[in-house]
Design an enzyme around this catalytic site. Structure first.
Site, PDB file in Angstrom:
ATOM      1  N   HIS A  67      -1.020  -4.278   2.941  1.00  0.00           N
ATOM      2  CA  HIS A  67      -1.024  -3.349   4.082  1.00  0.00           C
ATOM      3  C   HIS A  67      -1.851  -2.120   3.733  1.00  0.00           C
ATOM      4  O   HIS A  67      -2.305  -1.974   2.604  1.00  0.00           O
ATOM      5  CB  HIS A  67       0.395  -3.012   4.550  1.00  0.00           C
ATOM      6  CG  HIS A  67       1.234  -2.233   3.582  1.00  0.00           C
ATOM      7  ND1 HIS A  67       1.609  -2.719   2.353  1.00  0.00           N
ATOM      8  CD2 HIS A  67       1.781  -0.993   3.656  1.00  0.00           C
ATOM      9  CE1 HIS A  67       2.361  -1.830   1.734  1.00  0.00           C
ATOM     10  NE2 HIS A  67       2.468  -0.756   2.494  1.00  0.00           N
ATOM     11  N   HIS A  69      -1.324   1.171   3.461  1.00  0.00           N
ATOM     12  CA  HIS A  69      -0.880   2.417   2.815  1.00  0.00           C
ATOM     13  C   HIS A  69      -1.667   2.682   1.539  1.00  0.00           C
ATOM     14  O   HIS A  69      -2.010   1.759   0.787  1.00  0.00           O
ATOM     15  CB  HIS A  69       0.625   2.363   2.520  1.00  0.00           C
ATOM     16  CG  HIS A  69       1.456   2.575   3.751  1.00  0.00           C
ATOM     17  ND1 HIS A  69       2.773   2.192   3.834  1.00  0.00           N
ATOM     18  CD2 HIS A  69       1.143   3.135   4.955  1.00  0.00           C
ATOM     19  CE1 HIS A  69       3.244   2.510   5.043  1.00  0.00           C
ATOM     20  NE2 HIS A  69       2.276   3.079   5.727  1.00  0.00           N
ATOM     21  N   ASP A  71      -1.041   3.796  -1.375  1.00  0.00           N
ATOM     22  CA  ASP A  71      -0.578   3.343  -2.696  1.00  0.00           C
ATOM     23  C   ASP A  71      -0.803   1.832  -2.890  1.00  0.00           C
ATOM     24  O   ASP A  71      -0.493   1.291  -3.952  1.00  0.00           O
ATOM     25  CB  ASP A  71       0.899   3.712  -2.919  1.00  0.00           C
ATOM     26  CG  ASP A  71       1.826   3.138  -1.876  1.00  0.00           C
ATOM     27  OD1 ASP A  71       1.516   3.199  -0.671  1.00  0.00           O
ATOM     28  OD2 ASP A  71       2.883   2.598  -2.267  1.00  0.00           O
ATOM     29  N   HIS A  72      -1.347   1.155  -1.878  1.00  0.00           N
ATOM     30  CA  HIS A  72      -1.661  -0.278  -2.010  1.00  0.00           C
ATOM     31  C   HIS A  72      -3.163  -0.567  -1.960  1.00  0.00           C
ATOM     32  O   HIS A  72      -3.589  -1.668  -2.299  1.00  0.00           O
ATOM     33  CB  HIS A  72      -0.924  -1.078  -0.924  1.00  0.00           C
ATOM     34  CG  HIS A  72       0.562  -0.933  -1.055  1.00  0.00           C
ATOM     35  ND1 HIS A  72       1.362  -1.911  -1.595  1.00  0.00           N
ATOM     36  CD2 HIS A  72       1.373   0.112  -0.787  1.00  0.00           C
ATOM     37  CE1 HIS A  72       2.613  -1.469  -1.635  1.00  0.00           C
ATOM     38  NE2 HIS A  72       2.646  -0.242  -1.154  1.00  0.00           N
ATOM     39  N   HIS A 126       7.631  -2.759   8.201  1.00  0.00           N
ATOM     40  CA  HIS A 126       7.284  -1.549   7.438  1.00  0.00           C
ATOM     41  C   HIS A 126       6.047  -0.916   8.080  1.00  0.00           C
ATOM     42  O   HIS A 126       6.021   0.272   8.372  1.00  0.00           O
ATOM     43  CB  HIS A 126       7.022  -1.953   5.992  1.00  0.00           C
ATOM     44  CG  HIS A 126       6.509  -0.869   5.107  1.00  0.00           C
ATOM     45  ND1 HIS A 126       7.264   0.230   4.764  1.00  0.00           N
ATOM     46  CD2 HIS A 126       5.309  -0.710   4.487  1.00  0.00           C
ATOM     47  CE1 HIS A 126       6.540   1.022   3.969  1.00  0.00           C
ATOM     48  NE2 HIS A 126       5.357   0.477   3.789  1.00  0.00           N
ATOM     49  N   ASP A 145       5.436  -4.101   0.930  1.00  0.00           N
ATOM     50  CA  ASP A 145       6.606  -3.238   1.100  1.00  0.00           C
ATOM     51  C   ASP A 145       7.598  -3.777   2.124  1.00  0.00           C
ATOM     52  O   ASP A 145       8.369  -3.033   2.712  1.00  0.00           O
ATOM     53  CB  ASP A 145       6.173  -1.819   1.501  1.00  0.00           C
ATOM     54  CG  ASP A 145       5.513  -1.082   0.342  1.00  0.00           C
ATOM     55  OD1 ASP A 145       5.468  -1.626  -0.778  1.00  0.00           O
ATOM     56  OD2 ASP A 145       5.045   0.054   0.568  1.00  0.00           O
ATOM     57  N   HIS A 183       7.077  -2.412  -5.019  1.00  0.00           N
ATOM     58  CA  HIS A 183       7.594  -1.246  -5.755  1.00  0.00           C
ATOM     59  C   HIS A 183       8.794  -1.630  -6.608  1.00  0.00           C
ATOM     60  O   HIS A 183       9.472  -2.617  -6.319  1.00  0.00           O
ATOM     61  CB  HIS A 183       8.067  -0.138  -4.792  1.00  0.00           C
ATOM     62  CG  HIS A 183       6.970   0.536  -4.043  1.00  0.00           C
ATOM     63  ND1 HIS A 183       6.415   1.723  -4.464  1.00  0.00           N
ATOM     64  CD2 HIS A 183       6.324   0.201  -2.901  1.00  0.00           C
ATOM     65  CE1 HIS A 183       5.472   2.094  -3.601  1.00  0.00           C
ATOM     66  NE2 HIS A 183       5.387   1.181  -2.642  1.00  0.00           N
TER      67      HIS A 183
HETATM   68 FE    FE Z   1       4.103   1.264  -0.902  1.00  0.00          FE
HETATM   69 ZN    ZN Z   2       3.806   0.963   2.234  1.00  0.00          ZN
END
Ligand code: FE
Ligand code: ZN
Length: 253
Positions: A67, A69, A71-72, A126, A145, A183
């Site tokens: 996805h 975001h 942090d990905h 999410h 996530d 995570h």
């Molecule tokens: Fe994340």
């Molecule tokens: Zn995420």
């Protein structure tokens, strides 16, 4: 920067490595044994990926983003700067919002990677573009996530009903499928899970095992779907309404 070690999670004809990144993200490397290249799932940032590749003597030939975001996908740009032809796969929904993406996939679409069939499952909740990458031969499912050990992602874009329907898709996969989470939140998720099911001994076992794994390897195991179904209070909710209630309690936990 604190770079924690990689861990070989799956051996055999297909190998999967965990690369911990940022505070609690998990990135993964996947390849057919014996090849000199691999794919990375959700590179949060480039440095730990580069270090892992150097250690393994591998180069990247594919980026998979579950996805949009940061942090990905945060490592995409940096990894591409060394290797501008690197394909970047994501959902069709996310393609416009992942600048480096080269190809978007709809629900049920598949691709081939190192002679492995990869299937894209749309699992919104999410985010609306969230997908899972499923490699049936490797019995591996990268869920981003959507799920965590004993937990699930926050509902940023989808509704509880949407997420619940995504869970149903995951539950329909073979129970031996290993789940690779985006995570590491086992500790807090475990404490919450115990408020829902105080007598579920498997929850404590998962917490203890994960604590040991984190101390030894800096990352947790990837449980099977079967194992996750024994402990995850969100997957174990009786219906969408109960799920929504648990999710809202977890938001405040
Ligand atoms: Fe994340
Ligand atoms: Zn995420």
């Amino acid at each position: 920067m604190n770079l924690r070690p990689l861990r070989k999670l799956i051996s055999g004809p297909v190998e999967i490595y965990t690369v911990p990144a940022l505070d609690d993200n998990y990135c993964y490397l996947i390849r057919r044994a014996g090849t000199k290249t691999c794919a990375v799932v959700d590179p949060s940032t480039a440095a730990p990926i580069r270090k892992a590749l150097a250690e393994l003597g591998l180069t990247l030939d594919l980026i998979l983003n579950t996805h949009h975001h940061h942090d990905h996908i945060g490592g995409n740009e940096d990894l591409l700067s060394e290797n501008p032809k690197l394909p970047v796969f994501c959902s069709s929904y996310d393609k416009p919002r992942i600048p480096q993406a080269t190809r978007g996939f709809g629900d049920g679409e598949s691709f081939e990677y190192q002679n492995l069939a990869g299937q894209v499952l749309s699992i919104p909740g999410h985010t609306l573009g969230q997908i899972a990458f499923h490699f049936p031969e490797a019995r591996a499912l990268f869920v981003g996530d959507t799920l965590f050990s004993m937990g699930c992602g926050r509902l940023f874009e989808g509704s509880a009903q949407t997420m619940w329907e995504s869970f149903a898709k995951i539950k329909s996969l073979p129970p031996e499928t290993r789940i690779f989470f985006g995570h590491e939140y086992t500790d807090k998720n475990g404490l919450f899970a115990l408020t829902v099911e105080p007598n579920n001994l498997r929850i404590r076992e998962r917490m203890d095992q994960t604590k040991k794994d984190l101390a030894t390897y800096s990352s947790a195991r990837a449980p099977s779907l079967f194992e996750e179904l024994e402990v995850n209070p969100f997957l174990r909710a009786p219906d969408a309404l109960a799920f929504a209630h648990r999710r809202s309690l977890r938001d405040k936990f």
